[in-house]
Design an enzyme around this catalytic site. Structure first.
Site, PDB file in Angstrom:
ATOM      1  N   GLY A 197      13.031  65.456  55.734  1.00 48.49           N
ATOM      2  CA  GLY A 197      14.394  65.471  55.230  1.00 48.49           C
ATOM      3  C   GLY A 197      14.457  66.101  53.858  1.00 48.49           C
ATOM      4  O   GLY A 197      13.453  66.176  53.149  1.00 48.49           O
ATOM      5  N   PRO A 199      15.192  66.695  49.887  1.00 47.69           N
ATOM      6  CA  PRO A 199      14.918  65.796  48.771  1.00 47.69           C
ATOM      7  C   PRO A 199      16.118  64.886  48.512  1.00 47.69           C
ATOM      8  O   PRO A 199      17.260  65.332  48.590  1.00 47.69           O
ATOM      9  CB  PRO A 199      14.711  66.745  47.591  1.00 47.69           C
ATOM     10  CG  PRO A 199      14.415  68.063  48.180  1.00 47.69           C
ATOM     11  CD  PRO A 199      15.072  68.105  49.522  1.00 47.69           C
ATOM     12  N   GLY A 202      16.471  59.840  50.902  1.00 48.98           N
ATOM     13  CA  GLY A 202      16.099  58.436  51.061  1.00 48.98           C
ATOM     14  C   GLY A 202      14.828  58.200  51.844  1.00 48.98           C
ATOM     15  O   GLY A 202      14.635  57.121  52.393  1.00 48.98           O
ATOM     16  N   GLU A 420      29.351  77.425  63.647  1.00 49.54           N
ATOM     17  CA  GLU A 420      28.880  76.447  64.640  1.00 49.54           C
ATOM     18  C   GLU A 420      29.860  76.336  65.805  1.00 49.54           C
ATOM     19  O   GLU A 420      29.448  76.214  66.963  1.00 49.54           O
ATOM     20  CB  GLU A 420      28.670  75.085  63.988  1.00 49.54           C
ATOM     21  CG  GLU A 420      27.612  75.060  62.876  1.00 49.54           C
ATOM     22  CD  GLU A 420      26.281  75.652  63.298  1.00 49.54           C
ATOM     23  OE1 GLU A 420      25.921  75.573  64.498  1.00 49.54           O
ATOM     24  OE2 GLU A 420      25.589  76.221  62.427  1.00 49.54           O
ATOM     25  N   ASP A 495      19.466  82.903  63.981  1.00 42.44           N
ATOM     26  CA  ASP A 495      19.960  83.231  65.318  1.00 42.44           C
ATOM     27  C   ASP A 495      19.474  84.612  65.728  1.00 42.44           C
ATOM     28  O   ASP A 495      19.042  84.826  66.857  1.00 42.44           O
ATOM     29  CB  ASP A 495      21.496  83.244  65.331  1.00 42.44           C
ATOM     30  CG  ASP A 495      22.065  81.891  64.974  1.00 42.44           C
ATOM     31  OD1 ASP A 495      21.356  80.894  65.170  1.00 42.44           O
ATOM     32  OD2 ASP A 495      23.214  81.850  64.502  1.00 42.44           O
TER      33      ASP A 495
HETATM   34  P1  ADP Z   1      13.475  61.142  48.887  1.00 44.90           P
HETATM   35  O1  ADP Z   1      12.224  60.333  48.937  1.00 44.90           O
HETATM   36  O2  ADP Z   1      13.984  61.515  50.243  1.00 44.90           O
HETATM   37  O3  ADP Z   1      13.433  62.311  47.969  1.00 44.90           O
HETATM   38  P2  ADP Z   1      14.493  58.804  47.636  1.00 44.90           P
HETATM   39  O4  ADP Z   1      14.149  57.789  48.665  1.00 44.90           O
HETATM   40  O5  ADP Z   1      13.588  58.902  46.483  1.00 44.90           O
HETATM   41  O6  ADP Z   1      14.637  60.225  48.312  1.00 44.90           O
HETATM   42  O7  ADP Z   1      15.985  58.557  47.173  1.00 44.90           O
HETATM   43  C1  ADP Z   1      16.328  58.482  45.820  1.00 44.90           C
HETATM   44  C2  ADP Z   1      17.398  57.464  45.596  1.00 44.90           C
HETATM   45  O8  ADP Z   1      18.602  57.845  46.245  1.00 44.90           O
HETATM   46  C3  ADP Z   1      17.066  56.124  46.178  1.00 44.90           C
HETATM   47  O9  ADP Z   1      16.317  55.362  45.279  1.00 44.90           O
HETATM   48  C4  ADP Z   1      18.435  55.514  46.423  1.00 44.90           C
HETATM   49  O10 ADP Z   1      18.946  54.938  45.267  1.00 44.90           O
HETATM   50  C5  ADP Z   1      19.270  56.715  46.752  1.00 44.90           C
HETATM   51  N1  ADP Z   1      19.415  56.872  48.195  1.00 44.90           N
HETATM   52  C6  ADP Z   1      18.961  57.902  48.936  1.00 44.90           C
HETATM   53  N2  ADP Z   1      19.282  57.743  50.233  1.00 44.90           N
HETATM   54  C7  ADP Z   1      19.931  56.576  50.334  1.00 44.90           C
HETATM   55  C8  ADP Z   1      20.518  55.853  51.420  1.00 44.90           C
HETATM   56  N3  ADP Z   1      20.486  56.313  52.683  1.00 44.90           N
HETATM   57  N4  ADP Z   1      21.127  54.675  51.156  1.00 44.90           N
HETATM   58  C9  ADP Z   1      21.168  54.200  49.902  1.00 44.90           C
HETATM   59  N5  ADP Z   1      20.641  54.834  48.839  1.00 44.90           N
HETATM   60  C10 ADP Z   1      20.037  56.009  49.028  1.00 44.90           C
HETATM   61 ZN    ZN Z   2      23.836  79.930  64.126  1.00 44.80          ZN
END
Ligand code: ADP
Ligand code: ZN
Length: 627
Positions: A197, A199, A202, A420, A495
């Protein structure tokens, strides 16, 4: 146990070496001239030498060179019985024989720095052999143990959206809770889970929540800390991470940014054994070596699945891949809700409106947004966070340096929606096409949006008509943009690449072109040792390749013309799909069916939640940029 900072030790050794070198160079600054023995004798005969010190290893002294400058010299002694006599005859005022200097000093002075380096190296290697405990904190993992005290425990409640991913991870939680029981029931557990996913979507949070839900320790590390300047350190850290995991089992190991170590190994000429490769190999060895029975699960995260070494994705390693998508409208609202729990919201705040305004934001941006809004409210001494604070926070995040957020502009969103919708419309109108399962304008991986078709059953044969239809669907996106905006964008790159590939194979492999006929012009499989980009020369002649190119072009053009015709005669449906896409960001297969019948969708509340496991499992195709 006393904790020693490895850098501290390293610093000391470096300092030592530097001082040594300084001393050595200071010595040299005495301008000692190296003379040949013959020169030395000539200077003696010229009566220019004033002092001589003779030892078995060297002769040192003072002389005046041809310009009359007094200098020190050094030469290597020879078996010369006349030396003393010559010195006496030529006014050498002082001469003596030096006592043996002992053996230690010269060795130390000449070889000291090198010996030190070797010692340092040995010391590092010793640590890496895994034996000694404290000498080698350098090769220890920096993995942090997240406190799993109840107060800070992260659970799925803290993760909004990501329902598919949560469902996928549920099994892992059950396992970690009680590995023995899980196995008795015959469950087979993957060793590693890879979270894909963008950056800030989550991934770390999810992994932490898995540990939290299962109530096991969570060791978090990052791929970048396994890539060090010194060969072997990364591998050592990997080993250490797994060792720690085994000791605290059941537990969860997390490696963020695994692409830093897990990049595709260079398969070209000469190979190359660099640090990263060694680290990657160690990781593979560890993954193969540990048994899930031990109760250790590895979760890794990346936003670049395309660069990962395929070896990592093989069965027995990261055999489960979970997509953590960028949040859609509904997810964004939920994430905002999660992060506004701790702040007081004013009555005028409508999180749905904020969610609508933040297409393109990921979880981290939204968390940041809630935080910024609260800060702004505090700065203005408000009692609660107002809508104005929220709006201002959006602007701040966009301007902020922390993260290059991509808020999609309305125009961009519209272009993507038409693109799309174009794919979807053509797919729906062509009878042989696979059913459309989902359309989305939520970015996923490198793709800005996607149209997901799932075959109803596994197919082993594909007909020419089906391939041609597939081409038309691929061009549907670009054609829709062209028809509506009279302007084309870069969004169709993938595409086009895919279409070219299909058309080429139709002509050169499947014998689907009359002009070329039933000849396979397929390039022989590229040898691994030739590297990935050095393809072997084409087998066919220049003439044939002209015909091939022409045939490919013909196929592509007729497929495109078909797409143009279909889209031009169904503009009103196209517009309708786009309107719904802009409103909801995601449309399901059923939604599309309804729109195609020119009926209206039921209001948003329950029409749009979908947790289709099949989709995540289906494959990485979508994520890998099939826009
Ligand atoms: P990644 O590891 O994908 O780069 P993180 O997990 O470090 O992202 O996310 C950073 C912050 O963003 C988390 O600590 C949280 O506060 C917030 N966050 C990201 N996604 C979510 C989510 N689905 N629900 C709630 N908070 C989220
Ligand atoms: Zn396309």
């Amino acid at each position: 146990m006393k904790k020693k900072n490895p850098w501290f030790v390293f610093f000391w050794i470096m300092l030592f070496i530097i001082v040594f070198m300084l001393i050595n160079s200071a010595k040299q600054r005495g301008q000692e001239v190296d003379l040949e023995y013959s020169q030395f004798k000539q200077y003696i005969k010229a009566k220019s030498v004033s002092k001589v010190l003779v030892s078995s290893d060297f002769i040192k002294g003072q002389f005046r060179d041809t310009d009359g400058v007094l200098k020190k010299f050094k030469t290597i002694p020879m078996d010369d019985p006349n030396l003393i006599k010559d010195m006496e005859d030529n006014n050498v005022l002082e001469f003596s024989s030096a006592q043996r200097n002992g053996w230690l000093a010269p060795i130390l002075f000449n070889w000291g720095p090198i010996i030190l380096l070797i010692l340092f190296w040995l010391w590092m290697m010793r640590g890496m052999a895994g034996g000694s405990k404290q000498a080698m904190s350098f090769g220890k993992t920096k993995a942090k143990l997240a406190g799993n005290n109840a107060a800070k425990k992260v659970t799925f409640k803290d993760v909004a959206g990501c329902n598919e991913a949560k469902e996928e991870l549920q099994e892992i939680i059950e396992f970690l809770k009680d590995p023995a029981k899980f196995q008795k029931l015959g469950g087979k557990i993957p060793k590693g889970v890879l979270l894909f996913g963008a950056p800030g979507t989550g991934k770390t949070l999810l992994a932490k929540a898995v540990a939290g839900e299962a109530g096991v320790p969570f060791f978090s590390s990052s791929g970048s800390e396994f890539v060090e300047m010194f060969v072997g350190v990364g591998a050592s850290r990997v080993r250490d991470l797994f060792d720690r995991g085994r000791k605290s089992a059941p537990c969860l190991l997390f490696i963020d940014e695994i692409d830093a170590v897990g990049r595709h190994r260079f398969a070209g000429i000469g190979g190359g054994h660099d640090e990263r490769e060694q680290t990657l190999n160690q990781l593979l060895v560890e993954m193969d070596g540990f048994d899930t029975k031990e109760g250790v699960i590895l979760i890794a995260a990346t936003n670049r699945p395309d660069v990962l070494d395929p070896a990592l994705l093989r069965p027995g390693r990261f055999d489960r891949q979970v997509i953590v998508p960028s949040p859609d409208l509904k997810d964004r609202e939920e994430i905002l809700a999660v992060h506004s729990r701790k702040i007081t919201l004013g009555d005028d705040v409508n999180l749905n409106v904020i969610a609508r305004r933040t297409a393109g934001f990921v979880g981290a941006d939204l968390a940041n947004l809630a935080n910024e809004a609260a800060l702004l409210a505090a700065r203005h001494s408000q009692k609660s966070v107002s809508m104005i604070n929220m709006e201002e926070a959006i602007d701040r995040i966009l301007a902020g340096p922390q993260r290059k957020s991509r808020l999609m502009s309305e125009k961009e969103k519209k272009v993507i929606a038409y693109h799309e919708a174009g794919h979807t419309l053509v797919a729906k109108l062509l009878p042989s096409a696979d059913p459309v399962h989902k359309v989305s304008i939520v970015p996923r991986g490198p793709a800005l949006g996607y149209t997901l078709q799932l075959p109803e059953e596994d197919k082993y044969l594909t007909s020419k008509t089906e391939l041609l239809d597939r081409l038309s669907i691929l061009f549907g996106g670009r054609v829709a943009e062209e028809v509506i905006f009279s302007e084309i964008t870069t969004g169709a790159q993938n595409d086009i690449a895919k279409a070219t590939d299909i058309a080429t194979r139709m002509v050169t492999e499947f014998g689907m072109s009359d002009k070329v006929g039933l000849i396979s012009l397929q390039k022989p499989n590229q040898e691994v040792f030739l590297g990935r980009d050095i393809s072997s020369s084409d087998r066919h002649s220049g003439k044939t390749s002209e015909i091939v190119d022409e045939e490919i072009k013909n196929i592509i053009n007729s497929a495109k013309d078909k797409a143009v015709a279909l889209i031009k005669s169904n503009i009103s449906i196209l517009n309708k799909i786009v309107d719904y896409l802009l409103e909801r960001e995601n449309l399901t297969g059923q939604d599309i069916d309804i729109i195609m019948k020119d009926e209206e969708l039921s209001p948003l509340e329950n029409g749009n939640v979908e947790t289709d496991k099949k989709e995540t499992l289906k494959n990485l195709d979508v994520l890998l940029g099939k826009d």
